[in-house]
Design a protein around this motif. Structure first.
Motif, PDB file in Angstrom:
ATOM      1  N   LYS A  50       0.835  -1.213   0.000  1.00 37.52           N
ATOM      2  CA  LYS A  50       0.000   0.000   0.000  1.00 37.52           C
ATOM      3  C   LYS A  50       0.864   1.256   0.000  1.00 37.52           C
ATOM      4  O   LYS A  50       0.563   2.231  -0.689  1.00 37.52           O
ATOM      5  N   GLN A  51       1.932   1.243   0.784  1.00 30.95           N
ATOM      6  CA  GLN A  51       2.822   2.400   0.834  1.00 30.95           C
ATOM      7  C   GLN A  51       3.504   2.611  -0.517  1.00 30.95           C
ATOM      8  O   GLN A  51       3.558   3.727  -1.018  1.00 30.95           O
ATOM      9  N   LYS A  52       4.006   1.534  -1.109  1.00 28.11           N
ATOM     10  CA  LYS A  52       4.685   1.642  -2.402  1.00 28.11           C
ATOM     11  C   LYS A  52       3.744   2.139  -3.497  1.00 28.11           C
ATOM     12  O   LYS A  52       4.161   2.824  -4.416  1.00 28.11           O
ATOM     13  N   LEU A  53       2.464   1.765  -3.374  1.00 23.22           N
ATOM     14  CA  LEU A  53       1.483   2.123  -4.397  1.00 23.22           C
ATOM     15  C   LEU A  53       0.471   3.134  -3.864  1.00 23.22           C
ATOM     16  O   LEU A  53      -0.698   3.127  -4.258  1.00 23.22           O
ATOM     17  N   SER A  54       0.940   4.033  -3.011  1.00 20.46           N
ATOM     18  CA  SER A  54       0.033   4.978  -2.349  1.00 20.46           C
ATOM     19  C   SER A  54      -0.710   5.887  -3.321  1.00 20.46           C
ATOM     20  O   SER A  54      -1.802   6.343  -3.027  1.00 20.46           O
ATOM     21  N   GLY A  55      -0.158   6.130  -4.480  1.00 18.75           N
ATOM     22  CA  GLY A  55      -0.833   6.984  -5.456  1.00 18.75           C
ATOM     23  C   GLY A  55      -1.880   6.255  -6.285  1.00 18.75           C
ATOM     24  O   GLY A  55      -2.551   6.857  -7.105  1.00 18.75           O
ATOM     25  N   TYR A  56      -2.005   4.965  -6.053  1.00 18.73           N
ATOM     26  CA  TYR A  56      -2.948   4.142  -6.809  1.00 18.73           C
ATOM     27  C   TYR A  56      -3.999   3.598  -5.852  1.00 18.73           C
ATOM     28  O   TYR A  56      -3.800   3.557  -4.652  1.00 18.73           O
ATOM     29  N   ASN A  57      -5.103   3.151  -6.378  1.00 17.57           N
ATOM     30  CA  ASN A  57      -6.188   2.639  -5.541  1.00 17.57           C
ATOM     31  C   ASN A  57      -6.391   1.150  -5.808  1.00 17.57           C
ATOM     32  O   ASN A  57      -7.343   0.753  -6.471  1.00 17.57           O
ATOM     33  N   PHE A  58      -5.463   0.324  -5.290  1.00 23.66           N
ATOM     34  CA  PHE A  58      -5.540  -1.116  -5.489  1.00 23.66           C
ATOM     35  C   PHE A  58      -5.733  -1.822  -4.152  1.00 23.66           C
ATOM     36  O   PHE A  58      -5.179  -1.399  -3.135  1.00 23.66           O
ATOM     37  N   THR A  59      -6.470  -2.927  -4.187  1.00 24.95           N
ATOM     38  CA  THR A  59      -6.580  -3.785  -3.003  1.00 24.95           C
ATOM     39  C   THR A  59      -5.350  -4.688  -2.960  1.00 24.95           C
ATOM     40  O   THR A  59      -4.675  -4.886  -3.987  1.00 24.95           O
ATOM     41  N   PRO A  60      -5.046  -5.267  -1.797  1.00 23.40           N
ATOM     42  CA  PRO A  60      -3.915  -6.209  -1.732  1.00 23.40           C
ATOM     43  C   PRO A  60      -4.054  -7.356  -2.737  1.00 23.40           C
ATOM     44  O   PRO A  60      -3.067  -7.776  -3.349  1.00 23.40           O
ATOM     45  N   ASN A  61      -5.266  -7.864  -2.943  1.00 23.44           N
ATOM     46  CA  ASN A  61      -5.449  -8.966  -3.883  1.00 23.44           C
ATOM     47  C   ASN A  61      -5.270  -8.530  -5.332  1.00 23.44           C
ATOM     48  O   ASN A  61      -4.797  -9.304  -6.162  1.00 23.44           O
ATOM     49  N   GLU A  62      -5.643  -7.297  -5.649  1.00 26.08           N
ATOM     50  CA  GLU A  62      -5.397  -6.785  -6.998  1.00 26.08           C
ATOM     51  C   GLU A  62      -3.894  -6.680  -7.241  1.00 26.08           C
ATOM     52  O   GLU A  62      -3.401  -7.054  -8.307  1.00 26.08           O
ATOM     53  N   ILE A  63      -3.179  -6.186  -6.239  1.00 30.27           N
ATOM     54  CA  ILE A  63      -1.725  -6.069  -6.349  1.00 30.27           C
ATOM     55  C   ILE A  63      -1.108  -7.446  -6.555  1.00 30.27           C
ATOM     56  O   ILE A  63      -0.285  -7.649  -7.444  1.00 30.27           O
ATOM     57  N   SER A  64      -1.525  -8.407  -5.741  1.00 28.89           N
ATOM     58  CA  SER A  64      -0.991  -9.761  -5.850  1.00 28.89           C
ATOM     59  C   SER A  64      -1.286 -10.368  -7.222  1.00 28.89           C
ATOM     60  O   SER A  64      -0.430 -11.033  -7.809  1.00 28.89           O
ATOM     61  N   THR A  65      -2.486 -10.148  -7.723  1.00 28.04           N
ATOM     62  CA  THR A  65      -2.866 -10.689  -9.029  1.00 28.04           C
ATOM     63  C   THR A  65      -1.994 -10.083 -10.130  1.00 28.04           C
ATOM     64  O   THR A  65      -1.490 -10.803 -11.008  1.00 28.04           O
ATOM     65  N   MET A  66      -1.794  -8.769 -10.093  1.00 32.07           N
ATOM     66  CA  MET A  66      -0.962  -8.128 -11.112  1.00 32.07           C
ATOM     67  C   MET A  66       0.486  -8.623 -11.034  1.00 32.07           C
ATOM     68  O   MET A  66       1.095  -8.934 -12.069  1.00 32.07           O
ATOM     69  N   ILE A  67       1.033  -8.700  -9.820  1.00 33.45           N
ATOM     70  CA  ILE A  67       2.411  -9.173  -9.669  1.00 33.45           C
ATOM     71  C   ILE A  67       2.528 -10.606 -10.168  1.00 33.45           C
ATOM     72  O   ILE A  67       3.467 -10.966 -10.876  1.00 33.45           O
ATOM     73  N   TYR A  68       1.548 -11.429  -9.816  1.00 34.21           N
ATOM     74  CA  TYR A  68       1.582 -12.819 -10.260  1.00 34.21           C
ATOM     75  C   TYR A  68       1.606 -12.907 -11.780  1.00 34.21           C
ATOM     76  O   TYR A  68       2.413 -13.638 -12.357  1.00 34.21           O
ATOM     77  N   LEU A  69       0.738 -12.166 -12.434  1.00 36.14           N
ATOM     78  CA  LEU A  69       0.683 -12.205 -13.895  1.00 36.14           C
ATOM     79  C   LEU A  69       1.967 -11.666 -14.526  1.00 36.14           C
ATOM     80  O   LEU A  69       2.403 -12.161 -15.577  1.00 36.14           O
ATOM     81  N   LEU A  70       2.589 -10.677 -13.900  1.00 36.51           N
ATOM     82  CA  LEU A  70       3.850 -10.147 -14.417  1.00 36.51           C
ATOM     83  C   LEU A  70       4.985 -11.154 -14.286  1.00 36.51           C
ATOM     84  O   LEU A  70       5.849 -11.246 -15.155  1.00 36.51           O
ATOM     85  N   GLU A  71       4.987 -11.899 -13.193  1.00 38.84           N
ATOM     86  CA  GLU A  71       6.120 -12.781 -12.895  1.00 38.84           C
ATOM     87  C   GLU A  71       5.936 -14.226 -13.339  1.00 38.84           C
ATOM     88  O   GLU A  71       6.877 -15.010 -13.261  1.00 38.84           O
ATOM     89  N   ASN A  72       4.738 -14.597 -13.771  1.00 37.76           N
ATOM     90  CA  ASN A  72       4.470 -15.990 -14.126  1.00 37.76           C
ATOM     91  C   ASN A  72       3.736 -16.071 -15.455  1.00 37.76           C
ATOM     92  O   ASN A  72       2.509 -16.118 -15.484  1.00 37.76           O
TER      93      ASN A  72
END
Length: 167
Positions: A50-72
């Motif tokens: 949340k701190q790293k993405l403070s300028g964006y409005n993402f839930t923790p699960n949205e963040i995890s989903t995006m990271i997962y898709l980027l890395e896998n």
């Protein structure tokens, strides 16, 4: 991200310090404290994200989903993410719906199986991409600061062995 609910401190005390002689009640209290450790790691990760993405409005699960898709690149379906993370597909689907509405994700029906939907990220914001790409490594640096590299490597080896045992 999802946390692995394994009692590492008990493993450590039992297998590395020769075990302990505690009563069942003391063990239950210690197990509870050990499990809260993993809850704390997960909560701190969500706070960190949340701190790293403070300028964006993402839930923790949205963040995890995006990271997962980027890395896998090998898995691009909600079911695949669900199986790999060990969380419900409905939770992933809520994030997929939200990210699709926000324009960060598109869904394409598999031509061979209409039940399968393939997910594709569409992130044009280079700053966001950089943050997401570095999120996990930044968090690992944060939680392991002050820990000797050889201790981190030992921890990873033990963790990999435990994960292999439960698969």
């Amino acid at each position: 991200m999802c946390s692995l609910k394994i009692n590492y401190c008990t493993l450590y005390h039992t297998y590395f310090s020769g075990g302990t002689s505690v009563t069942d009640n003391q063990k239950r209290v210690k197990d509870s404290e050990d499990l809260s450790f993993f809850t704390m790691i997960t909560k701190k990760y969500h706070d960190f994200a949340k701190q790293k993405l403070s300028g964006y409005n993402f839930t923790p699960n949205e963040i995890s989903t995006m990271i997962y898709l980027l890395e896998n690149e090998d898995i691009d379906t909600a079911k695949g993410i669900s199986v790999r993370y060990g969380i419900t597909q409905s939770l992933i689907c809520r994030s997929v719906d939200s990210l699709t509405k926000k324009g960060y994700l598109s869904v394409a029906v598999d031509p061979n199986d209409r039940r399968v939907n393939h997910l594709t990220l569409h992130i044009e914001d280079e700053t966001l991409l950089d943050i997401l790409h570095g999120m996990n490594s930044s968090y690992m640096e944060y939680i392991f600061q002050g820990v000797a590299p050889e201790d981190v490597e030992t921890f990873r080896k033990v963790l990999n062995s435990v994960i292999a045992n439960i698969r």
